[in-house]
Design an enzyme around this catalytic site. Structure first.
Site, mmCIF file in Angstrom:
data_model
loop_
_atom_site.group_PDB
_atom_site.id
_atom_site.type_symbol
_atom_site.label_atom_id
_atom_site.label_comp_id
_atom_site.label_asym_id
_atom_site.label_seq_id
_atom_site.Cartn_x
_atom_site.Cartn_y
_atom_site.Cartn_z
ATOM 1 C CG ASP A 94 -1.974 1.019 1.298
ATOM 2 O OD1 ASP A 94 -2.977 0.969 0.576
ATOM 3 O OD2 ASP A 94 -1.770 1.946 2.116
ATOM 4 C CG HIS A 114 -5.820 -3.019 0.054
ATOM 5 N ND1 HIS A 114 -5.103 -2.539 -1.023
ATOM 6 C CD2 HIS A 114 -5.379 -2.323 1.142
ATOM 7 C CE1 HIS A 114 -4.284 -1.586 -0.611
ATOM 8 N NE2 HIS A 114 -4.427 -1.444 0.691
#
Length: 314
Positions: A108, A290
């Site tokens: 991320d 994610h």
């Protein structure tokens, strides 16, 4: 931090004008460093499953809480969180441990910092592993203006910048609920809804999908943000336009060998130009969302170890 198993105690390292809380495994493997950089809103603890395995494979594993997170420094100035400062912290960390280069792993926002480190300090990066966030080519206009035109003013990246402090306060007041609702997997299909996604998550009474982690693991994140608040970490986003300007004259191509790990259900789209900017990249897609290394810890670790075993720096 709540009591957890097998996660190392931290040390505190002064670098680049701040102090970082740093977790290590495999100190006996000095000379083979691998640096793990967490994303938002996370903590070095997000690497809990990978750290012992990487150490067992012969690496000196270094996982900092980056500035704004955990018990690391949280400067007040927004500009203290730009890409020059964040990559400078990693350079300082490598200097502290006496390493010229390291394999750098990021998830991320941590991936964004690792890509930036390879651009700004290419001689300090021997290899790159990126989870979730592919290299982001430079947009024709500053990031926030570009995102606002495409996605509107309610997009959380725009909101963080245009309405400073508003989301911070809501997330601070609802830290446990926000993190419980955010760290989810197997999410049902849904159309984009009006409103600011992160604020909506913080206020939602019922989470969607399934939890990514056990309650005792989530408690580590909740405890950290209950203590620090979210402003330091959100300030990373408030430097997107500043970063756009800082990287204006930096070569966009990254020549280091790289591994890109996508989650098939991640809302971040896979890049169709990755190999143009990162020609020496291998791509792996895992069946997850994610939070890749926490959703699929064994598969993530195996993918990294397989790639490391093939790398000339391994």
């Amino acid at each position: 931090m709540p009591e957890t198993t097998l996660f190392p105690a931290p040390s505190f390292v002064a670098v680049n004008g701040v102090e970082l809380e740093v977790f290590e495994c495999g100190q006996e493997n000095a000379g083979r460093p691998i640096l793990l950089c967490h994303g938002w809103p996370e903590h070095a603890y997000s690497w809990r499953e990978q750290m012992p395995a990487l150490a067992a494979a012969g690496y000196h594993v270094i996982a900092p809480n980056q500035r704004g997170y955990g018990r690391s420094s949280r400067p007040a100035e927004v500009e203290a969180y730009d890409i020059a400062a964040l990559t400078g912290d990693l350079v300082g960390l490598l200097d502290h441990f006496g390493y010229q280069q390291a394999i750098c792993v990021g998830h991320d926002w941590g991936a964004n910092v690792v890509w930036g480190l390879a651009q700004l300090h290419p001689d300090r990066v021997s290899g790159i592993v990126s989870l979730a966030l592919p290299y982001q080519p430079r947009t024709p206009k500053p990031w926030i203006e570009f995102i606002e035109e495409v996605f509107g003013s309610d997009h959380y990246l725009v909101h963080f910048n245009r309405q400073p402090g508003v989301a911070d306060a809501v997330l601070d007041q609802n830290a446990a609920q926000f993190l419980r609702n955010l760290f989810r997997k197997n999410l049902p299909p849904a159309q984009p809804s009006p409103g600011m996604m992160m604020i909506d998550l913080a206020l939602a009474q019922q989470p969607q999908g399934d939890p990514v982690m056990r309650d005792e693991d989530l408690a580590v994140f909740v405890s950290a943000f209950a203590e620090t608040g979210f402003t330091g970490s959100i300030n990373w986003y408030r430097n997107l336009d500043r970063n756009w300007h800082l990287l204006a004259d930096v070569a966009p191509r990254i020549d280091q060998r790289a591994l890109m790990i996508y989650g098939a259900q991640d809302t971040i789209p896979q890049s169709d130009s990755l190999t143009e900017f990162v020609p020496n990249v291998e791509i792996v897609t895992l069946e997850c969302g994610h939070w890749i290394q926490q959703e699929r810890p064994q598969e993530t670790t195996e993918a990294i170890l397989t790639w490391l075993a093939q790398a000339p720096t391994a």
